[in-house]
Design a protein around this motif. Structure first.
Motif, short mmCIF file in Angstrom:
data_model
loop_
_atom_site.label_atom_id
_atom_site.label_comp_id
_atom_site.label_asym_id
_atom_site.label_seq_id
_atom_site.Cartn_x
_atom_site.Cartn_y
_atom_site.Cartn_z
N ARG A 1 -3.44 4.54 -7.82
CA ARG A 1 -4.47 4.67 -6.80
C ARG A 1 -5.87 4.69 -7.41
NH1 ARG A 1 -1.65 9.21 -2.93
NH2 ARG A 1 -1.40 10.21 -4.96
N GLU B 1 0.83 -1.20 0.00
CA GLU B 1 0.00 0.00 0.00
C GLU B 1 0.86 1.26 0.00
OE1 GLU B 1 -4.01 1.69 2.22
OE2 GLU B 1 -2.74 0.24 3.26
N PRO C 1 -9.62 -4.41 -3.09
CA PRO C 1 -9.22 -3.49 -2.02
C PRO C 1 -8.42 -4.27 -0.97
CG PRO C 1 -11.50 -4.13 -1.71
CD PRO C 1 -11.04 -4.79 -2.98
N SER D 1 1.28 5.28 -2.19
CA SER D 1 1.19 6.52 -1.41
C SER D 1 1.98 7.62 -2.11
CB SER D 1 1.73 6.29 0.00
OG SER D 1 3.14 6.11 -0.04
N TYR E 1 -10.74 3.40 -2.51
CA TYR E 1 -10.28 2.05 -2.20
C TYR E 1 -8.81 2.07 -1.79
CZ TYR E 1 -14.53 0.59 -4.61
OH TYR E 1 -15.84 0.42 -4.99
N ARG E 2 -8.49 1.17 -0.87
CA ARG E 2 -7.10 0.94 -0.51
C ARG E 2 -6.48 0.02 -1.57
NH1 ARG E 2 -6.66 -1.78 4.96
NH2 ARG E 2 -4.43 -1.37 4.57
N ASP F 1 -11.58 2.66 1.80
CA ASP F 1 -10.75 3.77 2.24
C ASP F 1 -11.60 4.66 3.15
OD1 ASP F 1 -9.38 6.25 2.46
OD2 ASP F 1 -8.28 5.82 0.62
N SER F 2 -11.29 4.68 4.41
CA SER F 2 -12.11 5.39 5.39
C SER F 2 -12.23 6.87 5.08
CB SER F 2 -11.55 5.19 6.81
OG SER F 2 -10.20 5.65 6.87
N THR F 3 -11.16 7.47 4.61
CA THR F 3 -11.20 8.90 4.28
C THR F 3 -12.15 9.16 3.13
OG1 THR F 3 -8.91 9.14 5.00
CG2 THR F 3 -9.83 10.89 3.61
#
Length: 573
Positions: free
Chosen positions: A478, A465, A513, A469, A482-483, A560-562
């Motif tokens: 990205r 991951e 994800p 970034s 989703y992560r 993705d929490s954000t």
């Protein structure tokens, strides 16, 4: 009145002539009667048999070839009824060439030349046109031309055309598999022809069916794991990328992270199996299976996984990569710049060649080989696909210090895009590698192969991951909401004089994800041209576009929490 002797002589000659003619006529009549008796008694079985030979035919009924469909039953290969039209050059009237050629849409002059040449060679048969549509064949029948013959058969049609060509393959004009799954499962798809006895008229048309000896049995259907929706979108994005970067070719493989199903497998360039005019053999190759490439830095996660699985390293273990290069035997291994001291996670984030070289040297060839081999690298995937390459993974005894170093960052070995995608399932299934499959109804799925511990697999996912970034090399991979984790790879290609300076393979292998992995995707672009050639610049954006659409089509919830918070709140303020 006296009759002279001469008159008596003349009358005698006339009488004998009459008797002679009468005897000849009687003899001829007797011969005709005898012949009639012979025809109705002695010769009757022979004549009956000869008559049947001319009007009674044992006709083979073609069997419909099995259908190939995607996982939802959408047709990828179907068989439709067509007619083959042939003629007897010795019987056909050349005056009828013009109307026949007009209906079939062919050259009358060329057909005349073919018939004339066939007559001179003494041939009694040749095809005028094959795989004619039924409506057009009916127009030819309506002409009532003597010497023509009509044979019903089936033609293969591919609704998705070039989008699925490399997976499905093609058949020849006689319906025999030549490429892809059509070849691999030819016996399974091919049906058993029927046989019947019929009476044909002089135009070759069936006027009566006398007996049915056997009924045609259609071939078996083949249901694939391919999702045609995902196949279309992957093909579209790959084609756009190859054109944008003026690349030689490209491949993309999308796997279901839960079971190894091949959801999409596409290649560029491709071909249309429904129209083979000007077809180039090189376009027919399924590059995702048949071609191999040096995967470059996409192998670094396996080197790190071997280190973590050994128990001697953790994600935070420090590795000193200064001064940014390392001499191994007669070769200098370099990083993009001097990263100084990195932890194991940072080695992957920054894609440090020096870092993985130091780690692999500490682990030894046996440890690195063991984990890569368990991940399926250098081995056939078991799909049974014709022309599949097994790749290259050197054995430990073949690895000196330099070979071990290059293998640790993806050089000195070769894998196919499918092998690479399959190996990345090791990180999605708690360290257990899945076997890729193309058949949805496969009864026997091999058990997964243990590659690493569950803990290590989770650690590697977290490390991957960081590659996407802001600090990593795969930022353009990205997917909003989703992560995503993955690894870029950029490898120089081998030329006549060793590695070329300006030709590359750009690769990205990733998973999404990451909270609950659903998809594994590998994108490989061969020889991108221009200023962008790194995996993070060329392959990563393609990965992002395909993965984003695939996750939404499969209705996978964002993790993705954000991003999830933004979605709930109605977007950014």
């Amino acid at each position: 009145m006296t009759v002279s002797r001469q008159d008596h002589s003349t009358q005698g000659i006339t009488r004998w002539r009459f008797v002679l003619v009468l005897m000849v006529m009687v003899a001829l009549l007797l011969l005709i009667l005898l012949r009639l008796v012979s025809l109705h008694t002695v010769d009757q079985p022979f004549l009956f048999e000869e008559g049947e030979k001319r009007i009674v035919r044992a006709q083979v009924q073609p069997a419909r070839r099995g259908m190939i469909t995607d996982r939802f039953g959408k047709p990828l290969a179907v068989s439709t009824a067509v007619t083959d039209i042939s003629l007897n050059p010795q019987v056909f009237d050349l005056a009828q060439v013009a109307p026949l050629a007009k209906v079939l849409g062919i050259s009358a002059n060329r057909l005349t030349q073919q018939i004339t040449a066939a007559r001179q060679r003494g041939r009694g048969f040749f095809y005028v046109d094959r795989q004619v549509q039924p409506a057009q064949a009916d127009q030819v029948v309506a002409l009532g031309l003597e010497g023509l013959q009509f044979e019903s058969r089936f033609r293969r049609y591919y609704p998705a055309a070039e989008v699925t060509a490399h997976v499905v393959g093609i058949v020849d004009i006689d319906g025999n598999g030549q490429e892809g799954l059509e070849l691999a499962y030819n016996d399974y798809l091919t049906g058993t022809g029927g046989r019947r006895t019929v009476i044909r008229d002089r135009y070759g048309r069936v006027v009566k069916q006398l007996a049915v000896e056997s009924v045609a049995q259609p071939g078996n259907d083949l249901r694939l794991t391919i999702d045609l929706r995902l196949q279309y979108l992957a093909y579209r994005e790959l084609m756009a990328a190859v054109r944008q970067h003026h690349a030689t070719s490209g491949s993309a493989v999308l796997l279901d992270a839960h079971n190894g199903d091949v959801l999409a497998m596409v290649n560029q360039p491709s071909y249309n199996p429904n129209n083979r005019a000007g077809l180039k053999p090189a376009y027919m190759r399924n590059r995702a299976l048949a071609d191999v490439l040096e995967p470059g830095s996409t192998m670094k996660p396996f080197t790190v996984a071997a280190a973590l699985d050994s128990g001697r390293y953790t994600p935070s273990t420090l590795v000193d990569t200064s001064p940014g290069y390392l001499r191994v035997k007669n070769k200098t291994i370099r990083d993009h710049r001097d990263y100084g001291v990195l932890d194991v996670t940072g080695v992957i984030t920054k894609s440090s060649n020096v870092g993985v070289t130091l780690i692999s040297a500490d682990l030894g060839a046996e440890t690195v080989f063991k984990i890569m081999s368990a991940a399926g690298l250098g081995q056939a995937t078991g799909l049974g696909f014709p022309g599949e390459s097994v790749g290259i993974l050197p054995y430990p005894e073949q690895m000196d210090d330099l070979r071990l170093a290059t293998v640790s960052y993806g050089y000195g070995m070769a894998v196919s895009p499918l092998q690479l995608a399959q190996s990345y399932t090791s990180f999605t299934q708690h360290g257990c590698r899945l076997n890729a499959t193309l058949l949805l109804d496969s009864e026997s799925r091999p058990d997964c192969q243990r590659v690493m511990s569950d803990k290590v697999a989770r650690q590697v996912l977290d490390i991957l991951e960081t590659v996407t970034s802001d600090l990593g090399t795969g930022r353009r991979a990205r997917v909003a909401g989703y992560r995503v984790g993955g690894k870029t790879g950029t490898a120089h290609k081998v030329g006549e004089n060793g590695y070329e300076d300006a030709t590359y393979n750009a690769v990205f292998a990733g998973i999404a994800p990451l909270t609950d992995p659903d998809l594994v995707l590998v994108v490989a672009i061969d020889e991108p041209q221009g200023r962008e050639y790194y995996g993070g610049e060329v392959a990563a954006p393609v990965f992002s576009r395909i993965m984003e659409q695939a996750l939404r089509l499969r209705q996978i919830a964002p993790d993705d929490s954000t991003a999830a918070a933004l979605i709930v709140a109605g977007g950014p303020k």
